[in-house]
Design a protein around this motif. Structure first.
Motif, PDB file in Angstrom:
ATOM      1  N   VAL A  82       0.915  -1.149   0.000  1.00 59.57           N
ATOM      2  CA  VAL A  82       0.000   0.000   0.000  1.00 59.57           C
ATOM      3  C   VAL A  82       0.947   1.189   0.000  1.00 59.57           C
ATOM      4  CG1 VAL A  82      -1.873   1.219   1.173  1.00 59.57           C
ATOM      5  CG2 VAL A  82      -1.698  -1.273   1.387  1.00 59.57           C
ATOM      6  N   GLY A 141       5.709   5.061  11.302  1.00 65.59           N
ATOM      7  CA  GLY A 141       4.839   4.339  10.377  1.00 65.59           C
ATOM      8  C   GLY A 141       3.843   3.487  11.124  1.00 65.59           C
ATOM      9  N   GLY A 142       3.158   2.640  10.375  1.00 66.54           N
ATOM     10  CA  GLY A 142       2.107   1.809  10.948  1.00 66.54           C
ATOM     11  C   GLY A 142       2.635   0.828  11.989  1.00 66.54           C
ATOM     12  N   THR A 143       3.808   0.272  11.741  1.00 63.23           N
ATOM     13  CA  THR A 143       4.367  -0.678  12.705  1.00 63.23           C
ATOM     14  C   THR A 143       4.644   0.015  14.032  1.00 63.23           C
ATOM     15  OG1 THR A 143       5.386  -1.888  10.878  1.00 63.23           O
ATOM     16  CG2 THR A 143       6.224  -2.341  13.096  1.00 63.23           C
ATOM     17  N   ASN A 146       1.477   0.701  15.775  1.00 59.64           N
ATOM     18  CA  ASN A 146       0.954  -0.498  16.443  1.00 59.64           C
ATOM     19  C   ASN A 146       1.748  -0.797  17.718  1.00 59.64           C
ATOM     20  OD1 ASN A 146      -1.289  -1.297  14.892  1.00 59.64           O
ATOM     21  ND2 ASN A 146       0.019  -2.222  13.332  1.00 59.64           N
ATOM     22  N   HIS A 184      -2.501  -7.764  10.886  1.00 57.06           N
ATOM     23  CA  HIS A 184      -1.378  -7.439   9.994  1.00 57.06           C
ATOM     24  C   HIS A 184      -0.086  -7.988  10.605  1.00 57.06           C
ATOM     25  CE1 HIS A 184       1.681  -4.841   8.066  1.00 57.06           C
ATOM     26  NE2 HIS A 184       0.851  -4.881   7.044  1.00 57.06           N
ATOM     27  N   SER A 186       2.631  -6.773  11.104  1.00 54.83           N
ATOM     28  CA  SER A 186       3.348  -5.849  11.991  1.00 54.83           C
ATOM     29  C   SER A 186       2.860  -5.948  13.437  1.00 54.83           C
ATOM     30  CB  SER A 186       3.202  -4.415  11.490  1.00 54.83           C
ATOM     31  OG  SER A 186       1.855  -4.004  11.566  1.00 54.83           O
ATOM     32  N   ALA A 238      -8.285  -1.291   7.528  1.00 54.19           N
ATOM     33  CA  ALA A 238      -8.823  -2.471   6.895  1.00 54.19           C
ATOM     34  C   ALA A 238      -7.701  -3.500   6.730  1.00 54.19           C
ATOM     35  CB  ALA A 238      -9.354  -2.081   5.517  1.00 54.19           C
ATOM     36  N   VAL A 240      -5.196  -5.895   4.445  1.00 57.34           N
ATOM     37  CA  VAL A 240      -4.435  -5.436   3.272  1.00 57.34           C
ATOM     38  C   VAL A 240      -4.859  -6.070   1.948  1.00 57.34           C
ATOM     39  CG1 VAL A 240      -2.353  -4.617   4.440  1.00 57.34           C
ATOM     40  CG2 VAL A 240      -2.537  -7.026   3.830  1.00 57.34           C
ATOM     41  N   ASP A 265      -6.013  -1.309  14.192  1.00 62.83           N
ATOM     42  CA  ASP A 265      -4.977  -1.085  13.184  1.00 62.83           C
ATOM     43  C   ASP A 265      -5.679  -0.518  11.952  1.00 62.83           C
ATOM     44  OD1 ASP A 265      -3.017  -1.086  11.306  1.00 62.83           O
ATOM     45  OD2 ASP A 265      -2.584  -3.228  11.385  1.00 62.83           O
ATOM     46  N   ALA A 267      -4.163   1.491   9.549  1.00 62.67           N
ATOM     47  CA  ALA A 267      -3.033   2.085   8.834  1.00 62.67           C
ATOM     48  C   ALA A 267      -3.478   2.923   7.638  1.00 62.67           C
ATOM     49  CB  ALA A 267      -2.058   1.001   8.395  1.00 62.67           C
ATOM     50  N   PHE A 268      -4.349   2.353   6.800  1.00 63.80           N
ATOM     51  CA  PHE A 268      -4.862   3.144   5.673  1.00 63.80           C
ATOM     52  C   PHE A 268      -6.393   3.234   5.704  1.00 63.80           C
ATOM     53  CE2 PHE A 268      -4.502  -1.204   4.329  1.00 63.80           C
ATOM     54  CZ  PHE A 268      -5.604  -1.441   3.531  1.00 63.80           C
ATOM     55  N   ASP A 294      -1.080   5.356   9.239  1.00 62.81           N
ATOM     56  CA  ASP A 294       0.100   5.670   8.435  1.00 62.81           C
ATOM     57  C   ASP A 294      -0.057   7.006   7.736  1.00 62.81           C
ATOM     58  OD1 ASP A 294       2.516   4.204   7.950  1.00 62.81           O
ATOM     59  OD2 ASP A 294       1.286   2.464   7.444  1.00 62.81           O
ATOM     60  N   HIS A 296       2.537   7.783   5.384  1.00 59.31           N
ATOM     61  CA  HIS A 296       3.200   7.571   4.098  1.00 59.31           C
ATOM     62  C   HIS A 296       2.408   6.663   3.157  1.00 59.31           C
ATOM     63  CE1 HIS A 296       5.682   4.639   6.774  1.00 59.31           C
ATOM     64  NE2 HIS A 296       4.682   3.970   6.268  1.00 59.31           N
ATOM     65  N   LYS A 297       1.192   6.320   3.540  1.00 59.32           N
ATOM     66  CA  LYS A 297       0.311   5.621   2.603  1.00 59.32           C
ATOM     67  C   LYS A 297      -0.677   6.637   2.014  1.00 59.32           C
ATOM     68  CE  LYS A 297       1.110   1.100   4.612  1.00 59.32           C
ATOM     69  NZ  LYS A 297       0.657   0.102   5.593  1.00 59.32           N
TER      70      LYS A 297
END
Ligand SMILES: *Cc1c(COP(=O)(O)O)cnc(C)c1O
Length: 473
Positions: A82, A141-143, A146, A184, A186, A238, A240, A265, A267-268, A294, A296-297
């Motif tokens: 993503v 970031g997402g990780t 989390n 996910h 992560s 959601a 991935v 989670d 992320a996006f 996130d 950067h997504k």
């Protein structure tokens, strides 16, 4: 001639302009160049020179050696993972953050900590999250988001048993279990980092043909967990591949009933909240105890950028407090260093602030809406094609599909070959996907630049590739 730092600094404007020219040239080619570097390997390493030639010559050396060997991942037809690109405003913000080089971890001497607070407030507004309930912070970031969410949950689990995990350690804390339907990867990494261990995951049954948790199964799993165990429910918003959302309202009810922490989670998927017709997918996220996202997504700010929110900033700050007399500046701003792994922190809010300032809520909404329409356009073409087949329903911005093998051919091997051909072709970049035990190909739309015309370029490529592959060419 050798240059020193001082003479470089005297010519800073000129040097920055040549860097800007190089960057603009890179971006000028993004839409037409191959999506992956034709030759990404670096075989010859050059050793360290005793005296350097200065910044401008270093930039020239860099461009000569590596200039055309980057992917077009910031461009409109890089549909792997993503992947977001960078808007012009975000790029400027990122450069400016480097230029002014503020340390947001240390408050009191700069407005940067306040801008960070304003940016998080604007993000909460964008996602319709109640500002009086949540605090947050930027991260990488997402990780990392989390990790911060689960770290806060870990602190909460200890706190309920009268244990300060940050002080006494996990050995003194009650056992902790994490319940999830389709976590996910992560999250498992976060569990490993935090000492919870990957085995602390309790997989919960999903709804039929879905990646979403079966709430009845979660209810039963939480009820069957002995009192005294710290319960964290990690929801997806959601997933991935299937872009499935857990029923966050139901999960929030169950967490309240069973005294569990609700981490989401997102992320996006949180960006669904910007678009009225998609927002119901993510309803209930405002009831979460922690939310990971996130930048950067889908926000399309450069790497690395993430942010997270929690209703319990007190516990987050207890979990990663950094105290030292020399750091106590008496600033009224939130102590960002106590809400992140990093103590010294890049001014990571600035690229996000710039993009929100430049394009507003409507700008972000348009990207999300366009990308989701583009996913549907690709899916419709695939459904009407006799060379490809859709594997998973398209709920948001990801399409998972499969090349149809000729009768008597192994489907997985055929698909691997199709994907290799797509990657070699260079018009569009995709990566493997899997659904329902079948391996396939996955395309994710999250770049602000992608147009419906790019979908046309991709479907032309898919048609050409199918014809070649079937001819055995
Ligand atoms: C990308 C992603 C992550 C990990 O984020 P990074 O930015 O790669 O660290 C976590 N969860 C979901 C759902 C994601 O899509």
């Amino acid at each position: 001639m050798t240059a020193d730092h001082g003479s470089d600094y005297e010519r800073l404007g000129e040097i920055l302009r040549s860097a800007a020219d190089a960057a603009a040239a890179f971006h000028g080619g993004l839409a037409v160049r191959p999506v992956a570097a034709p030759d990404p390997r670096l075989e010859m390493l050059e050793s360290l020179s005793a005296t350097g030639p200065g910044a401008e010559a270093a930039l020239a050396n860099f461009r000569r050696r590596f200039g055309d060997r980057f992917s077009a991942s910031a461009g409109p037809r890089y549909w792997a993972f993503v992947t977001g690109g960078t808007t012009p405003a975000a790029l400027v913000g990122d450069w400016y953050a480097s230029a002014i080089d503020q340390n947001v971890g240390a408050a009191g001497d700069s407005v940067a900590t306040g801008v960070t607070r304003e940016t998080l407030a604007r993000l909460m507004q964008l996602f319709d999250l109640p500002a009086d309930r949540f605090g947050g912070a930027f991260c990488t970031g997402g990780t990392a988001a989390n990790v911060m969410g689960l770290m806060t949950a870990r602190q909460w689990a200890g706190d309920r048993a009268g244990v300060d995990v940050a002080v006494a350690g996990l050995a003194a804390a009650p056992p902790i279990r994490l319940f999830a339907g389709c976590p996910h990867a992560s999250l498992l990494k976060a569990m490993a980092i935090l000492g919870l261990g990957r085995d602390a995951l309790v997989p919960v049954a999903r709804l039929p043909d879905r990646e979403a948790i079966d709430p009845e199964a979660l209810d039963a799993a939480l009820a069957a967990t002995p009192a005294g165990v710290g319960k964290i429910v990690s929801a997806s918003a959601a997933t991935v591949t299937g872009n499935d959302f857990d029923d966050l309202e139901r999960l929030a009810d169950l967490c309240a009933r069973h005294e569990a922490w609700l981490h989401v989670d997102a992320a996006f998927g949180l960006f669904a909240r910007c678009v009225p017709e998609l927002a119901p997918l993510c309803a209930g996220v405002e009831r979460a105890d922690s939310i990971a996202a996130d930048g950067h997504k889908w926000l399309n700010v450069p790497y690395d950028s993430g942010f997270w929110f929690t209703a319990r900033t007190d516990l987050a700050e207890a979990a990663c407090r950094l105290d030292a007399a020399y750091l106590d500046t008496g600033s009224p701003e939130p102590p960002w260093r106590n809400r992140a792994v990093e103590s010294s922190q890049r001014f990571r809010a600035l690229p996000a602030w710039m993009t929100l300032e430049a394009y507003g809520a409507q700008g972000v909404r348009q990207v999300v809406r366009d990308n989701c329409r583009q996913a549907r356009l690709l899916a419709e073409w695939i459904e009407n094609s006799d060379a490809y087949d859709l594997l998973a329903p398209v709920r948001l911005n990801v399409v998972c599909f499969r090349a149809l093998p000729p009768a008597g051919t192994d489907g997985d091997a055929w698909n691997r070959d199709t994907l290799l051909r797509i990657q070699r072709d260079g018009r569009v970049f995709m990566t493997p996907g899997a659904w329902g035990g079948k391996s396939g190909i996955r395309a994710a739309f999250s770049n602000w630049m992608t147009s419906d015309g790019d979908v046309g370029i991709a479907t032309d490529a898919l048609a050409d590739i199918a014809a070649d592959q079937r001819r055995g060419a």
